[in-house]
Each structure stands twice: as C-alpha cells, then as structure tokens.
Design a protein around this motif. Structure first.
Motif, PDB file in Angstrom:
ATOM      1  N   ASP A  47      -9.037   3.368  11.121  1.00  0.00           N
ATOM      2  CA  ASP A  47     -10.127   2.524  10.582  1.00  0.00           C
ATOM      3  C   ASP A  47     -10.007   2.385   9.061  1.00  0.00           C
ATOM      4  O   ASP A  47     -10.278   1.315   8.500  1.00  0.00           O
ATOM      5  N   VAL A  48      -9.554   3.448   8.391  1.00  0.00           N
ATOM      6  CA  VAL A  48      -9.367   3.378   6.937  1.00  0.00           C
ATOM      7  C   VAL A  48      -8.166   2.470   6.615  1.00  0.00           C
ATOM      8  O   VAL A  48      -8.195   1.682   5.670  1.00  0.00           O
ATOM      9  N   GLN A  49      -7.144   2.559   7.452  1.00  0.00           N
ATOM     10  CA  GLN A  49      -5.967   1.703   7.242  1.00  0.00           C
ATOM     11  C   GLN A  49      -6.344   0.218   7.357  1.00  0.00           C
ATOM     12  O   GLN A  49      -5.924  -0.608   6.537  1.00  0.00           O
ATOM     13  N   ARG A  50      -7.163  -0.108   8.341  1.00  0.00           N
ATOM     14  CA  ARG A  50      -7.593  -1.510   8.493  1.00  0.00           C
ATOM     15  C   ARG A  50      -8.388  -1.959   7.269  1.00  0.00           C
ATOM     16  O   ARG A  50      -8.248  -3.080   6.786  1.00  0.00           O
ATOM     17  N   LEU A  51      -9.227  -1.066   6.769  1.00  0.00           N
ATOM     18  CA  LEU A  51     -10.043  -1.378   5.600  1.00  0.00           C
ATOM     19  C   LEU A  51      -9.155  -1.624   4.369  1.00  0.00           C
ATOM     20  O   LEU A  51      -9.379  -2.575   3.606  1.00  0.00           O
ATOM     21  N   LEU A  52      -8.140  -0.777   4.183  1.00  0.00           N
ATOM     22  CA  LEU A  52      -7.221  -0.941   3.052  1.00  0.00           C
ATOM     23  C   LEU A  52      -6.459  -2.265   3.168  1.00  0.00           C
ATOM     24  O   LEU A  52      -6.278  -2.988   2.176  1.00  0.00           O
TER      25      LEU A  52
ATOM     26  N   LEU B 198       0.816  -1.220   0.000  1.00  0.00           N
ATOM     27  CA  LEU B 198       0.000   0.000   0.000  1.00  0.00           C
ATOM     28  C   LEU B 198       0.853   1.276   0.000  1.00  0.00           C
ATOM     29  O   LEU B 198       0.459   2.297  -0.597  1.00  0.00           O
ATOM     30  N   ALA B 199       2.022   1.212   0.655  1.00  0.00           N
ATOM     31  CA  ALA B 199       2.810   2.427   0.924  1.00  0.00           C
ATOM     32  C   ALA B 199       3.036   3.319  -0.299  1.00  0.00           C
ATOM     33  O   ALA B 199       2.812   4.537  -0.217  1.00  0.00           O
TER      34      ALA B 199
END
Ligand SMILES: C[S@@+](CC[C@H](N)C(=O)[O-])C[C@H]1O[C@@H](n2cnc3c(N)ncnc32)[C@H](O)[C@@H]1O
Length: 423
Positions: free
Chosen positions: A77-82, A66-67
């Motif tokens: 929460d958005v990071q977990r979703l990604l 992703l980086a």
C-alpha cells in the motif's frame, strides 16, 4: 483551499485511485474495480480513474526513479502511494508540495505501520520531486514479455518502442458522427477527435444521439465493409455496439448478435439513444443461422484486446497471454461459420483489436488455406494510408500510427469475398 486534507476532493480521488490500483493488482479489470468507488462524487471518481490509469502507464518508470531513494521494498500500500505521488509530480507536473503533503496525510491515515512509514514517504518524495531529469530520460514502460516478443518479431524493436510510447501517452476521445455539428478535429478517416480527458457527458449531442464514442481505428472495420442501404448484414459479436450503430446508420438491415445478454442490453440502449434500429439476438454466433444467406457479415471477434492498452493499461498486468490459443481457435471457428452464412459473392470483414499476428495476419493466412475459393480484397476506405495495408491486403493498425495526431488503437481488419460460384 487546501485540497489535500482528508475528506477534501483531491484526497478522495487519490484514495479512490489507490483502491483501484489495489483491486487491479488483485486481478480486477478497471471496469470491475470502478464499482469499488461508487460512493465517490462523479468528479472524484473520474479523477480517481484518471490517476490510476496514469500510474499504470508508468509504474516501471516510477519504480526506477524511486529505487535509489528506498532502502528496502515498501509494503504494497505504501508502494502504491509512492508511485501515485511520483507520477503526479513528474508526469502530470502537479505541485510537489500538494502531492507530498497528500501522500503523507494518506500514509498517516493507514494506521500503525503506515503511520511509521510517513516520515520515509515524506523524505523519499521530496527527493523524487527533484528527479525530473532522471524521469525524462527513462524509456516508456515495456509491454510484458509474452506480448512484447511477438510484437518485436512482427515489426522490430523501433516500432515496438514507438508502440510503448503510444501506450504511455494514452488515448484521445474519438467520436463517430451521425448528425451534423459534431465537436472535435475531423480526422482523415472521418472520426472526430477530442483531447485526452474530455468529459463525454459534457459534450453537446450525446442525448440527441448525434455521435457515439468509438476509436478511429475501430470505426474503420465498418468503413472497410462499406455497407449499402437495404443490405442484409449480421454483426456477429456486436456488443457494446459501436459497429452495429455504424451499420444501421448506413441504412443496412442489421442483425446484431452477442453471446452476452447483459452486453447486448448496451447495444439496445445505444441504438435507442441514436434513433437507430437493428434486430437483436442473444446467443452463440456459432449456433446462429439466418433465414436466407446474407449480403455481408461483420465479425469483430473476441480477442486479447492488446490493441486497446492505451485505454486499458491494466491489461498487461492482469493477463498473461494464456488465453490467446483458445481465442485464436474460436476466431477460426467464427470465420468458418461466418463464411457459411454468406450468399455467393457476399463479403466478410474479420476484425480484432489485437496486436498479435496470431489473432490477425496468421488467422487470415489460415482461413485462405482452409477456403481455397476465398478472395482477399484490399481493406481500404477513405483516409486510409496505403502504407497500413499488409502484403495480403489487410489493414494493420497500430497505436504508433498517426503519432502527430495522437495515435489509434491496434486493430487487424481483413475484407474477404466469397466466390460467386465454386470453381
Ligand atoms: C470485441 S467485442 C465486440 C465489440 C463490438 N463489435 C463493438 O464494436 O462494440 C467481442 C464481443 O464478442 C462477444 N462474443 C464472444 N464470444 C461470442 C460468441 N461465441 N458468439 C457471439 N458473441 C460472442 C463478446 O460478448 C463481446 O461482446
């Protein structure tokens, strides 16, 4: 049917997985976290758990892929979703359009700031869906430094990488058979193995107690003890009871102790389901003595459980190794007490589901120094590869063993015999 619309089963499972991941980030174990998904249907709950486990096994890989596509670190929460959508697409090979649409829908449902992030989530995940090659080149997720350091020291970098690869692969479902016609591939040590993700409740023979779930490595402790019919044996740290069941099935007269009354209730349930019996005692093993000296003791001591990361990938996230010295001290006290319960010539099997020499090899060395009369006997059993024995004769099991069969939990198992008479 589109399974990604909010309220549909796929979405429920994804939302459940995100809740599990958030709870684990806050320090909960998986068992504690699953209580938060009780309102889900059994199938959505099972899928939520599976998705969360798969993400935890690959968080570092997902972040690395992703980086390059992120301008700044997203909110948690958005990071977990990604991460979830990335793992779904690149590790579980789910259709990209389904995973991306679901992630965007969930993001929009997060309210103001989530809604604002949905465009970014859409754009980033579309790029990630084309990053399979980059994903495939990444190494398996590393263990945290507090655990990796002693593992590298004990077995070197190549074995450590192989252990990490096994952690990412997860664990198959192993059964210890009691009756005939138990499903699964029969392993050399006698356990039966079914593929990762097999639903336990769907298997024949559960209600009739023809088998119980137990990792092939865990099942070896009792096979090394080699219980005989009528022998008086104590299982000092018994819950939830897989080893108690093995001892009772061998016809031994078993006393099963555990300090936790609620966990001991699970031993009672398991015994009842399998039509086996044992004398159950709730209490501290250090304070318990039998009426007469015992033929054998099984000490499956409390430990860091670092040998079970394949099935508990949350452990490296919620532990920092600070509990290990106190656990090692307790293990030493339990060994000394267990030896005092044996008749002359009696045997003790000491086991821990740990990758740390502090809770295995070093415990054995220290016990031999404290008890000059103590003998180590080879910790072997049918199907055990002699290469798994340490120079002292204990069994060192690691997740990277049996790679072609799907690995096993990490365990240390030593078989000790008290001298017939003090010399
Ligand atoms: C590794 S688990 C045992 C697993 C079990 N032998 C099996 O095969 O299902 C360790 C157990 O030790 C128990 N325990 C911890 N300290 C104890 C103590 N001082 N006395 C008795 N049990 C203890 C814990 O409650 C836990 O159930």
């Amino acid at each position: 049917m589109d399974k990604t619309r909010k309220g549909e089963p796929g979405d429920q499972a994804r939302l459940g997985a995100l809740r599990l991941l958030a709870a684990i980030e806050d320090g909960a174990t998986m068992d504690e976290a699953v209580a938060l998904t009780e309102e889900l249907s059994p199938s959505a709950r099972a899928r939520a758990r599976r998705l969360a486990l798969e993400v935890m096994r690959r968080t570092d890989r997902a972040d690395a892929v992703l980086a390059p596509f992120l301008q700044r670190r997203p909110r948690p929460d958005v990071q977990r979703l990604l991460r979830l959508a990335t793992v779904e697409m690149l590790a579980l090979h789910e259709a990209p359009h389904g995973a991306v649409n679901a992630a965007v829908t969930i993001c929009r449902g997060m309210g103001g700031k989530g809604q604002a992030a949905s465009g970014m989530v859409n754009a980033v995940l579309r790029k990630v869906s084309a990053a399979q090659e980059a994903w495939d080149k990444l190494p398996a997720q590393m263990m945290p430094a507090w655990l990796r350091r002693p593992v590298v020291h004990a077995w070197g970098r190549d074995v450590t990488r192989a252990i990490e690869t096994a952690h990412e692969a997860g664990a198959a479902l192993d059964l210890t058979p009691k009756g005939p016609d138990v499903p699964g591939e029969v392993l050399p040590t006698g356990s039966h193995r079914l593929p990762l993700g097999t639903q336990v409740s769907a298997l024949p023979g559960y209600d009739t107690g023809d088998w119980w779930v137990q990792d092939a490595a865990a099942a070896l402790a009792v096979r090394v003890l080699d219980p005989q019919p009528g022998e008086r044996i104590a299982d000092l740290c018994a819950a939830p009871g897989g080893k108690t069941l093995q001892l009772a099935a061998a016809g031994a007269e078993v006393t099963a102790l555990d300090i936790s009354e609620s966990r001991l209730a699970r031993v009672a349930e398991n015994l009842q389901r399998c039509g086996l019996s044992a004398h159950l005692v709730a209490g501290d093993a250090l304070a318990w003595r039998p009426d007469a000296p015992l033929d054998a003791v099984l000490l499956d001591a409390p430990c860091s459980a670092t040998g079970t990361i394949r099935r508990h990938p949350e452990l490296p996230l919620i532990r920092d190794g600070s509990a290990v010295p106190a656990l090692a001290e307790l293990q030493a006290k339990l060994i000394d007490h267990a030896l005092s319960l044996l008749k002359p010539g009696g045997r003790l099997v000491f086991a821990t589901c740990s990758l740390l020499p502090d809770e295995g090899e070093d415990q054995l060395t220290a016990a031999l120094a404290r008890h000059p009369g103590l003998l180590v006997e080879p910790a072997t059993a049918p199907g055990v590869d002699p290469a798994w024995l340490t120079p002292q004769g204990a069994l060192r099991l690691r997740p990277d063993l049996w790679p072609e069969r799907g690995g096993m939990d990490g365990f240390f198992i030593a078989r000790l015999r008290k001298r017939l008479a003090e010399s």
